[in-house]
Design a protein around this motif. Sequence first.
Motif, mmCIF file in Angstrom:
data_model
loop_
_atom_site.group_PDB
_atom_site.id
_atom_site.type_symbol
_atom_site.label_atom_id
_atom_site.label_comp_id
_atom_site.label_asym_id
_atom_site.label_seq_id
_atom_site.Cartn_x
_atom_site.Cartn_y
_atom_site.Cartn_z
ATOM 1 N N GLN A 86 0.622 -2.893 17.610
ATOM 2 C CA GLN A 86 -0.224 -3.703 18.513
ATOM 3 C C GLN A 86 0.346 -3.893 19.916
ATOM 4 O O GLN A 86 -0.166 -4.719 20.665
ATOM 5 N N VAL A 87 1.426 -3.198 20.274
ATOM 6 C CA VAL A 87 1.931 -3.411 21.635
ATOM 7 C C VAL A 87 1.693 -2.165 22.491
ATOM 8 O O VAL A 87 1.598 -1.045 21.973
ATOM 9 N N ASP A 88 1.613 -2.374 23.812
ATOM 10 C CA ASP A 88 1.333 -1.246 24.705
ATOM 11 C C ASP A 88 2.587 -0.380 24.890
ATOM 12 O O ASP A 88 3.688 -0.743 24.466
ATOM 13 N N VAL A 89 2.396 0.745 25.552
ATOM 14 C CA VAL A 89 3.476 1.740 25.662
ATOM 15 C C VAL A 89 4.682 1.182 26.419
ATOM 16 O O VAL A 89 5.827 1.378 26.000
ATOM 17 N N ILE A 90 4.422 0.468 27.502
ATOM 18 C CA ILE A 90 5.541 -0.061 28.302
ATOM 19 C C ILE A 90 6.355 -1.048 27.467
ATOM 20 O O ILE A 90 7.585 -0.988 27.421
ATOM 21 N N THR A 91 5.643 -1.928 26.790
ATOM 22 C CA THR A 91 6.330 -2.918 25.945
ATOM 23 C C THR A 91 7.085 -2.224 24.823
ATOM 24 O O THR A 91 8.198 -2.620 24.471
ATOM 25 N N MET A 147 13.149 -14.590 27.108
ATOM 26 C CA MET A 147 11.746 -14.590 27.547
ATOM 27 C C MET A 147 11.572 -13.734 28.796
ATOM 28 O O MET A 147 10.586 -13.000 28.927
ATOM 29 N N GLU A 148 12.519 -13.817 29.695
ATOM 30 C CA GLU A 148 12.422 -12.988 30.906
ATOM 31 C C GLU A 148 12.582 -11.514 30.549
ATOM 32 O O GLU A 148 11.875 -10.662 31.087
ATOM 33 N N ARG A 149 13.478 -11.254 29.642
ATOM 34 C CA ARG A 149 13.718 -9.868 29.227
ATOM 35 C C ARG A 149 12.439 -9.246 28.654
ATOM 36 O O ARG A 149 12.166 -8.070 28.836
ATOM 37 N N LEU A 150 11.657 -10.062 27.959
ATOM 38 C CA LEU A 150 10.443 -9.540 27.303
ATOM 39 C C LEU A 150 9.166 -9.885 28.078
ATOM 40 O O LEU A 150 8.062 -9.769 27.534
ATOM 41 N N ASN A 151 9.340 -10.297 29.324
ATOM 42 C CA ASN A 151 8.188 -10.687 30.162
ATOM 43 C C ASN A 151 7.327 -11.771 29.511
ATOM 44 O O ASN A 151 6.099 -11.716 29.537
ATOM 45 N N LEU A 152 7.995 -12.728 28.894
ATOM 46 C CA LEU A 152 7.274 -13.829 28.237
ATOM 47 C C LEU A 152 7.329 -15.113 29.061
ATOM 48 O O LEU A 152 6.628 -16.072 28.750
ATOM 49 N N ALA A 201 10.300 -1.076 26.056
ATOM 50 C CA ALA A 201 11.173 -2.236 26.303
ATOM 51 C C ALA A 201 11.759 -2.740 24.981
ATOM 52 O O ALA A 201 12.940 -3.097 24.906
ATOM 53 N N LEU A 202 10.928 -2.749 23.944
ATOM 54 C CA LEU A 202 11.403 -3.233 22.639
ATOM 55 C C LEU A 202 12.437 -2.270 22.045
ATOM 56 O O LEU A 202 13.412 -2.701 21.423
ATOM 57 N N TRP A 203 12.222 -0.985 22.269
ATOM 58 C CA TRP A 203 13.224 -0.021 21.784
ATOM 59 C C TRP A 203 14.560 -0.254 22.488
ATOM 60 O O TRP A 203 15.613 -0.136 21.868
ATOM 61 N N ASP A 204 14.485 -0.555 23.776
ATOM 62 C CA ASP A 204 15.728 -0.849 24.509
ATOM 63 C C ASP A 204 16.434 -2.066 23.910
ATOM 64 O O ASP A 204 17.663 -2.085 23.791
ATOM 65 N N VAL A 205 15.641 -3.057 23.524
ATOM 66 C CA VAL A 205 16.214 -4.268 22.918
ATOM 67 C C VAL A 205 16.921 -3.906 21.613
ATOM 68 O O VAL A 205 18.046 -4.349 21.345
ATOM 69 N N ILE A 206 16.274 -3.082 20.833
ATOM 70 C CA ILE A 206 16.846 -2.677 19.536
ATOM 71 C C ILE A 206 18.158 -1.906 19.756
ATOM 72 O O ILE A 206 19.167 -2.166 19.100
ATOM 73 N N ARG A 207 18.134 -1.007 20.715
ATOM 74 C CA ARG A 207 19.358 -0.228 21.008
ATOM 75 C C ARG A 207 20.466 -1.150 21.532
ATOM 76 O O ARG A 207 21.637 -0.987 21.189
#
Lengths: 269, 331
Positions: free
Chosen positions: B168-173, B123-128, B176-182
């Motif tokens: 549906q997600v903004d550019v910053i997110t 959750m912290e990693r994804l700002n949740l 961040a999600l691409w980093d998670v995938i990598r």
Amino acid sequence: MGALSDLRTLALFAYWDLLRMRRRTMFVAMRVVWFALQVTLFALALSAMVRFRGYVSQGLDYYHFYLLGVYASILFSISTSNAYEVAEEFEEGIIEYHLSLPVKRRILTLGRAIGGGLAGFIFTLPMFGIVLALIGGATPWAVAASLAAALAFSIGVVGLVLSIVLSVKSGDATDVLFGVLDAMIVRLSTIFYPAVVLSKVAPYYYAAVSNPVSHFVDLLRTFFFFEEYRVLAVSDPAIMASYLLGFVAGLVSAAVYVVERKLEGGGWR
Amino acid sequence: MLAVSAAVKIVDFVKKFGDTVAVDGLNLEIYEGEIFGLLGPNGSGKSTTLLTIATVYKPTSGDIYVFGRSVTREGDEVRKYVGIAFQEPKAMWVDTLYELLLWHARVVGYSSAEAKSAVRDAMERLNLWEHRGKQFYQLSGGTRKKLEIAKVLIQRPRLAIFDEPTAQVDVITKHALWDVIRELRQEGSTVIVATNDMFEAERICERLAIMYRGRLGALGTVRELKDRIPGGDVVEIGYEGSREEVERAVSRLPSVGRYVLEDNRLIAYLNRGEEKAAEIVSLLTSAGVKVKRIMVQEPTLDDVFFYFTGARLREENQDVALNRGATPWAR
């Protein structure tokens, strides 16, 4: 996935239903009002009109018979209301989510059946307490046995719910089917009328004696008033208990079959 | 058991919903440890394929093997390997984020204490984390989407599936999600990403499959797919000199399929433009033409997408016009 791991997963799926009990508080509140009216106004009025002449030895009246009937009826109703929750879950894609989890389908189904059954059982506990208070003088054995029977019955009903809802995969069909089932199964049982009375109308009688709800409610009655209600029950207590267990095992197995063999995501109408 | 290099092997996979054929005889192999992109227009069968890999759907015919296990016969085993982030977030309105993720963590195998820690980390990693107590209906579309990503991040499965993760997600997110995938890939997961976002596919995927009407339209690395477009690269050379000399020089290069001369610019359409540009410059220089500037432009993945899906549209349905000009890859 060992047996211990399966048991842990099963408990987590049961917990899923318990976590979501708050979704149903309004529905249950309405049922509590209905229950309060039944055990006060209607129960007293009916027991003033109905007498068990020639059937019951002494000290009992229709009021006690009716109280346990109302409890069985509300437990059945709240357990079947799980159908609408499962239908909603399908529409929201929760069933697809569950199907994707690293869990055996059998364990998933058993967990949901037990969780749904537990939720129904817990919802009706306060009403069971009221019935106990109104009956008065119940033995601990009778209380424990009737609670176990109530929990088993509720799990069986949720098994029925899962089998049907996940087979028809339609919100509209679920509404219609369970509206009819709730009305028919309760009325074609010994919830409000003893089997001996129903025997005057053969189809009604045979429907009632084969109805698992009749076996459940008459089993409850014999737990509390063994001697008095034995002659009114649909069957012998051992047979009623076996019938109840068979009902639970059969319907939960049917739900497992549907989920393991037939169910897949999508296609909800 | 199949060779260990195949994380997913799709064999003659057909999926029908009533009379509708969603996937029609798909054959595909996804290698262990790669980030694989599944591209295609809406309704091309991407999600159906992913959901069948995750055992949510059953194949009508054919089979899919996940690390050698059949989805039709060994579903329980397949699910041990797979985690999926659905296209549409899955939760009931009453669920709170934390509660739902905690339950998810327990089901995928964490102990109670480990689950709390893993959920908090994800959750912290994804700002949740600041949204942890909110109920699902109170969340924005982007935050709901992150919930799905968090599920996979917590699970860290051997095969991670993302169905349109950044819609549906903004550019910053998105970054961040691409980093998670990598990160998942670096940790050893094989990752499949279904997307309509060409930029996303180009940035994170090592190999791509383009699906169209339930079939495989193209398969390869981004470079291979670009090279497969005839005359896909554009080499633009600004020059000073005789137009005839330029034409003569270019005509000696068979690899230049089509070219345009205008305003002292040579615009050539060819493959492997970065290699051929030097050859063109050399020919022009030896012909006495002074080269002033060079620009090489390769096709974008958009061009690839339109080429493989658009070209088929034209073959199968003459009424469908592409908005890409005379050739689908021309800019």
